[in-house]
Design a protein around this motif. Structure first.
Motif, PDB file in Angstrom:
ATOM      1  N   LYS A 174       0.760  -1.122   0.037  1.00 52.04           N
ATOM      2  CA  LYS A 174       0.020  -0.276   0.120  1.00 52.04           C
ATOM      3  C   LYS A 174       1.004   1.303  -0.114  1.00 52.04           C
ATOM      4  CE  LYS A 174      -2.055  -1.124   4.042  1.00 52.04           C
ATOM      5  NZ  LYS A 174      -2.839  -1.328   5.171  1.00 52.04           N
ATOM      6  N   LEU A 175       0.501   2.320  -0.703  1.00 54.66           N
ATOM      7  CA  LEU A 175       1.050   3.638  -0.525  1.00 54.66           C
ATOM      8  C   LEU A 175      -0.083   4.372  -0.197  1.00 54.66           C
ATOM      9  CD1 LEU A 175       2.781   3.642  -4.193  1.00 54.66           C
ATOM     10  CD2 LEU A 175       3.825   2.993  -1.870  1.00 54.66           C
ATOM     11  N   GLN A 176       0.494   5.363   0.907  1.00 57.12           N
ATOM     12  CA  GLN A 176      -0.614   6.122   1.686  1.00 57.12           C
ATOM     13  C   GLN A 176       0.173   7.559   1.810  1.00 57.12           C
ATOM     14  OE1 GLN A 176      -2.802   2.658   4.384  1.00 57.12           O
ATOM     15  NE2 GLN A 176      -2.386   4.714   4.951  1.00 57.12           N
ATOM     16  N   SER A 177      -0.844   8.592   1.644  1.00 57.88           N
ATOM     17  CA  SER A 177      -0.182   9.996   1.749  1.00 57.88           C
ATOM     18  C   SER A 177      -1.497  10.891   1.769  1.00 57.88           C
ATOM     19  CB  SER A 177       0.809  10.449   0.817  1.00 57.88           C
ATOM     20  OG  SER A 177       0.938  11.933   1.038  1.00 57.88           O
ATOM     21  N   GLY A 178      -1.724  11.816   2.461  1.00 58.39           N
ATOM     22  CA  GLY A 178      -2.939  12.825   2.321  1.00 58.39           C
ATOM     23  C   GLY A 178      -2.546  13.855   1.450  1.00 58.39           C
ATOM     24  N   VAL A 195      -0.570  13.585  -1.855  1.00 52.30           N
ATOM     25  CA  VAL A 195      -0.204  13.224  -3.144  1.00 52.30           C
ATOM     26  C   VAL A 195      -1.508  13.565  -4.270  1.00 52.30           C
ATOM     27  CG1 VAL A 195       0.447  11.311  -4.759  1.00 52.30           C
ATOM     28  CG2 VAL A 195       1.412  11.543  -2.487  1.00 52.30           C
ATOM     29  N   ARG A 196      -1.220  14.305  -5.327  1.00 57.15           N
ATOM     30  CA  ARG A 196      -1.851  14.633  -6.105  1.00 57.15           C
ATOM     31  C   ARG A 196      -1.757  14.223  -7.549  1.00 57.15           C
ATOM     32  NH1 ARG A 196      -5.177  20.179  -5.885  1.00 57.15           N
ATOM     33  NH2 ARG A 196      -6.592  18.978  -7.375  1.00 57.15           N
ATOM     34  N   ARG A 197      -0.385  13.823  -7.541  1.00 64.23           N
ATOM     35  CA  ARG A 197       0.368  13.204  -8.911  1.00 64.23           C
ATOM     36  C   ARG A 197       1.443  12.271  -8.794  1.00 64.23           C
ATOM     37  NH1 ARG A 197       2.085  17.264 -13.984  1.00 64.23           N
ATOM     38  NH2 ARG A 197       2.321  15.615 -15.594  1.00 64.23           N
ATOM     39  N   PHE A 198       1.475  11.472  -9.425  1.00 62.71           N
ATOM     40  CA  PHE A 198       2.694  10.475  -9.455  1.00 62.71           C
ATOM     41  C   PHE A 198       2.895   9.610 -10.689  1.00 62.71           C
ATOM     42  CE2 PHE A 198      -0.952   8.226  -7.626  1.00 62.71           C
ATOM     43  CZ  PHE A 198      -0.664   6.870  -8.306  1.00 62.71           C
ATOM     44  N   THR A 199       3.892   8.945 -10.961  1.00 69.03           N
ATOM     45  CA  THR A 199       4.306   8.188 -12.021  1.00 69.03           C
ATOM     46  C   THR A 199       4.030   6.839 -11.807  1.00 69.03           C
ATOM     47  OG1 THR A 199       5.530   9.966 -12.885  1.00 69.03           O
ATOM     48  CG2 THR A 199       5.888   7.695 -13.646  1.00 69.03           C
ATOM     49  N   VAL A 200       3.729   5.656 -12.693  1.00 64.64           N
ATOM     50  CA  VAL A 200       4.009   4.319 -12.399  1.00 64.64           C
ATOM     51  C   VAL A 200       4.508   4.005 -13.681  1.00 64.64           C
ATOM     52  CG1 VAL A 200       2.709   2.305 -12.352  1.00 64.64           C
ATOM     53  CG2 VAL A 200       1.680   4.285 -11.302  1.00 64.64           C
ATOM     54  N   GLU A 201       5.799   3.008 -13.505  1.00 65.57           N
ATOM     55  CA  GLU A 201       6.254   2.386 -14.639  1.00 65.57           C
ATOM     56  C   GLU A 201       6.198   1.050 -14.378  1.00 65.57           C
ATOM     57  OE1 GLU A 201      10.397   3.735 -15.334  1.00 65.57           O
ATOM     58  OE2 GLU A 201       9.669   6.017 -15.104  1.00 65.57           O
ATOM     59  N   ALA A 202       5.965   0.551 -15.654  1.00 65.61           N
ATOM     60  CA  ALA A 202       6.223  -1.078 -15.599  1.00 65.61           C
ATOM     61  C   ALA A 202       7.599  -1.557 -16.521  1.00 65.61           C
ATOM     62  CB  ALA A 202       4.971  -1.879 -16.421  1.00 65.61           C
ATOM     63  N   VAL A 203       8.545  -1.959 -16.102  1.00 63.99           N
ATOM     64  CA  VAL A 203       9.975  -2.079 -16.517  1.00 63.99           C
ATOM     65  C   VAL A 203      10.375  -3.545 -16.833  1.00 63.99           C
ATOM     66  CG1 VAL A 203      12.182  -1.183 -16.489  1.00 63.99           C
ATOM     67  CG2 VAL A 203      10.360   0.018 -15.723  1.00 63.99           C
ATOM     68  N   HIS A 204      10.681  -3.774 -18.127  1.00 61.18           N
ATOM     69  CA  HIS A 204      11.152  -4.958 -18.250  1.00 61.18           C
ATOM     70  C   HIS A 204      12.141  -5.638 -17.240  1.00 61.18           C
ATOM     71  CE1 HIS A 204       9.059  -6.383 -21.935  1.00 61.18           C
ATOM     72  NE2 HIS A 204       9.755  -5.363 -22.479  1.00 61.18           N
ATOM     73  N   PRO A 205      12.183  -6.710 -16.491  1.00 63.22           N
ATOM     74  CA  PRO A 205      13.141  -7.015 -15.608  1.00 63.22           C
ATOM     75  C   PRO A 205      14.612  -7.102 -16.216  1.00 63.22           C
ATOM     76  CG  PRO A 205      12.148  -9.064 -16.422  1.00 63.22           C
ATOM     77  CD  PRO A 205      11.299  -8.050 -16.862  1.00 63.22           C
ATOM     78  N   ALA A 206      15.566  -6.977 -15.075  1.00 58.26           N
ATOM     79  CA  ALA A 206      17.040  -7.062 -15.494  1.00 58.26           C
ATOM     80  C   ALA A 206      17.376  -8.224 -16.666  1.00 58.26           C
ATOM     81  CB  ALA A 206      17.813  -6.749 -14.201  1.00 58.26           C
ATOM     82  N   TYR A 207      16.825  -9.283 -16.089  1.00 56.99           N
ATOM     83  CA  TYR A 207      17.370 -10.628 -16.875  1.00 56.99           C
ATOM     84  C   TYR A 207      16.629 -10.707 -18.124  1.00 56.99           C
ATOM     85  CZ  TYR A 207      12.946 -12.195 -14.546  1.00 56.99           C
ATOM     86  OH  TYR A 207      11.966 -12.309 -13.985  1.00 56.99           O
ATOM     87  N   ILE A 208      15.858 -10.009 -18.753  1.00 55.82           N
ATOM     88  CA  ILE A 208      15.044 -10.108 -19.860  1.00 55.82           C
ATOM     89  C   ILE A 208      15.604 -10.604 -20.970  1.00 55.82           C
ATOM     90  CG2 ILE A 208      15.090  -7.693 -20.620  1.00 55.82           C
ATOM     91  CD1 ILE A 208      11.788  -9.833 -20.568  1.00 55.82           C
ATOM     92  N   GLY A 209      16.829 -10.154 -21.292  1.00 58.98           N
ATOM     93  CA  GLY A 209      17.413 -10.513 -22.333  1.00 58.98           C
ATOM     94  C   GLY A 209      18.282 -11.965 -22.301  1.00 58.98           C
ATOM     95  N   ALA A 234      -6.712  14.828  -3.335  1.00 54.85           N
ATOM     96  CA  ALA A 234      -5.968  13.801  -2.723  1.00 54.85           C
ATOM     97  C   ALA A 234      -6.820  12.704  -1.640  1.00 54.85           C
ATOM     98  CB  ALA A 234      -4.859  14.448  -1.849  1.00 54.85           C
ATOM     99  N   VAL A 235      -6.161  11.567  -1.837  1.00 51.50           N
ATOM    100  CA  VAL A 235      -6.899  10.686  -1.025  1.00 51.50           C
ATOM    101  C   VAL A 235      -6.503  10.622   0.476  1.00 51.50           C
ATOM    102  CG1 VAL A 235      -7.134   8.002  -0.596  1.00 51.50           C
ATOM    103  CG2 VAL A 235      -6.938   8.930  -2.950  1.00 51.50           C
ATOM    104  N   ALA A 236      -7.573  10.591   1.419  1.00 53.05           N
ATOM    105  CA  ALA A 236      -7.257  10.650   2.765  1.00 53.05           C
ATOM    106  C   ALA A 236      -6.064   9.717   3.169  1.00 53.05           C
ATOM    107  CB  ALA A 236      -8.588  10.414   3.756  1.00 53.05           C
ATOM    108  N   ALA A 237      -5.439  10.393   4.115  1.00 56.02           N
ATOM    109  CA  ALA A 237      -3.852   9.562   4.414  1.00 56.02           C
ATOM    110  C   ALA A 237      -4.159   8.322   5.049  1.00 56.02           C
ATOM    111  CB  ALA A 237      -3.479  10.547   5.597  1.00 56.02           C
ATOM    112  N   ASP A 238      -5.460   7.970   5.543  1.00 50.90           N
ATOM    113  CA  ASP A 238      -5.418   6.797   6.225  1.00 50.90           C
ATOM    114  C   ASP A 238      -6.017   5.521   5.211  1.00 50.90           C
ATOM    115  OD1 ASP A 238      -8.193   7.677   5.781  1.00 50.90           O
ATOM    116  OD2 ASP A 238      -8.932   7.134   7.535  1.00 50.90           O
ATOM    117  N   ARG A 239      -5.858   5.940   4.009  1.00 51.59           N
ATOM    118  CA  ARG A 239      -6.548   4.992   2.935  1.00 51.59           C
ATOM    119  C   ARG A 239      -5.483   4.994   1.636  1.00 51.59           C
ATOM    120  NH1 ARG A 239     -12.258   3.778   1.066  1.00 51.59           N
ATOM    121  NH2 ARG A 239     -12.533   4.424   3.059  1.00 51.59           N
TER     122      ARG A 239
END
Length: 315
Positions: free
Chosen positions: A49-53, A55-69, A237-242
C-alpha cells in the motif's frame, strides 16, 4: 540463512540501468506491506500500500526485468496447484467482446467474462459513445506489424496491468503484478470502486470517477521496448488513512513469484534499500520498486513495477 549481499549489488545495478532519477523530491509517501503467505500461485497474496494525504500526482512504470535478455523459454501458464477458489464470490454474465474505439495505431476493446467476483456495471465513454458491462478494457497498439496489448483495466474492481513492448529477444512478454489507483477499499479483497470511465484517444488518457467522490486520470506518457510510463493525477488527494495506490502480486517462493524483492529510496536519499518482499514492513519512500532479480518459473518475462515522482501539485 540466505545471504543478500549479492542481490543488493544486483538491485543497485538494476536501478541504475532503469535510469532512476535522484532529483529533488516533492513528497515522500508511506509504503506499507499487508501481504500474506500462500501456497497458491494464482492468488494475489502480495499487497503493498502507498499512503499519503497530500499526493495529487505521481508516476507508475512497468519495466522489463533486468534478466529479460537472458530468457530463452518464457513461462506464463497459470499454476493452480494448492489453490482452492471454491468459496470465491461469482456472478454470472453473458460473454461479450466489443471494439469501442479503433484507428490504425490504437484500439480499445471491452470484454465481458462469463463470471466475475463483483456484480457492478461501469459505463465506459469514448467521445459520444458509451458502453457498459465490461470486466476488462484492453488498450492495443500497432508495433512492427503486430497488435500489442500494453495496458488493461478491470472496471468492476479497479485493477490495472501494464507492460512495455516486447523486447528484441521475445515476440511476446507476460503480464504480472496489478496495481490500483484511487481510494482503495476492502471487500473480501482490495478494490477501487469506480462509478464510470472515460477514455480520450487524442491524449491516451483514462479518467476515472469514483463512486464515493473524487476522480483520477491515468495518461500513457511513454511506451517503448524498455518500459511503459503512466502519469497519474488525483482530484482531490486521497485521505491519509487510505491507500491512494497499491500493488497486488503473488509470491510463493523466490523462484515462484511475480514479485520477490522490493527496493526504495527515501526523500533526498542517495542510495537504495532493499528487502525480500515478505520481510518488508513499511518505509517512507520517494521511489518504490517491486520486482525480481532472478528469473521465476511464474510469468518469467513479467515486468517490474516502479512508483515515483510523488507530488502535491495537481496534474
Amino acid at each position: 540463512m540466505r545471504r543478500w549481499r549479492e542481490p543488493v549489488v544486483a538491485l543497485a545495478m538494476l536501478l541504475a540501468a532503469l535510469g532512476v532519477a535522484r532529483a529533488a523530491d516533492a513528497l515522500a509517501v508511506e509504503a506499507i506491506n499487508a501481504s500474506e503467505p500462500t501456497l497458491c500461485a494464482e492468488k494475489d497474496n502480495v499487497y503493498l500500500k502507498l499512503q499519503s494525504g497530500d499526493v495529487r500526482r505521481f508516476t507508475v512504470e512497468a519495466v522489463h526485468p533486468a534478466y529479460i535478455g537472458t530468457i530463452v523459454v518464457d513461462r506464463w501458464a497459470p499454476d493452480f496447484t494448492s489453490c482452492d477458489m471454491s468459496s470465491d464470490p461469482s456472478f454470472k454474465f453473458d460473454r461479450r467482446r466489443l471494439t469501442i474505439y479503433e484507428t490504425e495505431e490504437w484500439q480499445l476493446v471491452g470484454l465481458t467474462f462469463p463470471s466475475f467476483w463483483r456484480p457492478n456495471q461501469v459505463p465506459v465513454r469514448v467521445g459520444n459513445r458509451t458502453e457498459t458491462g465490461f470486466h476488462l478494457l484492453q488498450l492495443w497498439t500497432r508495433y512492427q506489424e503486430r497488435a500489442e496489448e500494453v495496458l488493461v483495466i478491470y472496471p468492476a474492481d479497479g485493477y490495472w496491468r501494464a507492460r512495455p513492448l516486447p523486447p528484441q529477444n521475445l515476440r511476446w512478454s507476460a503480464y504480472g503484478s496489478s496495481f490500483l489507483i484511487g481510494p482503495v477499499e476492502i471487500e473480501g479483497r482490495p478494490f477501487v470502486d469506480i462509478r464510470d470511465i472515460a477514455f480520450d484517444p487524442a491524449t491516451r488518457t483514462f479518467t476515472l470517477n469514483f463512486t464515493r467522490g473524487g476522480s483520477a486520470t491515468l495518461r500513457l506518457d511513454k511506451l517503448d521496448q524498455e518500459r511503459i510510463v503512466l502519469d497519474v493525477g488525483l482530484r482531490p488527494a486521497v485521505a491519509a488513512d487510505r491507500p491512494f495506490a497499491a500493488l497486488r502480486s503473488m509470491f510463493v517462493s523466490e523462484g515462484n513469484s511475480d514479485v520477490a524483492v522490493v527496493g526504495w529510496r527515501g526523500k533526498g536519499g542517495q542510495s537504495w534499500t532493499q528487502s525480500p518482499v515478505m520481510s518488508f514492513g513499511k518505509a517512507s519512500v520517494a521511489e518504490f520498486w517491486a520486482g525480481r532479480i532472478a528469473p521465476s518459473r511464474h510469468n518469467t518475462s513479467a515486468p517490474d513495477m516502479l512508483f515515483k515522482n510523488f507530488s502535491g501539485a495537481p496534474r
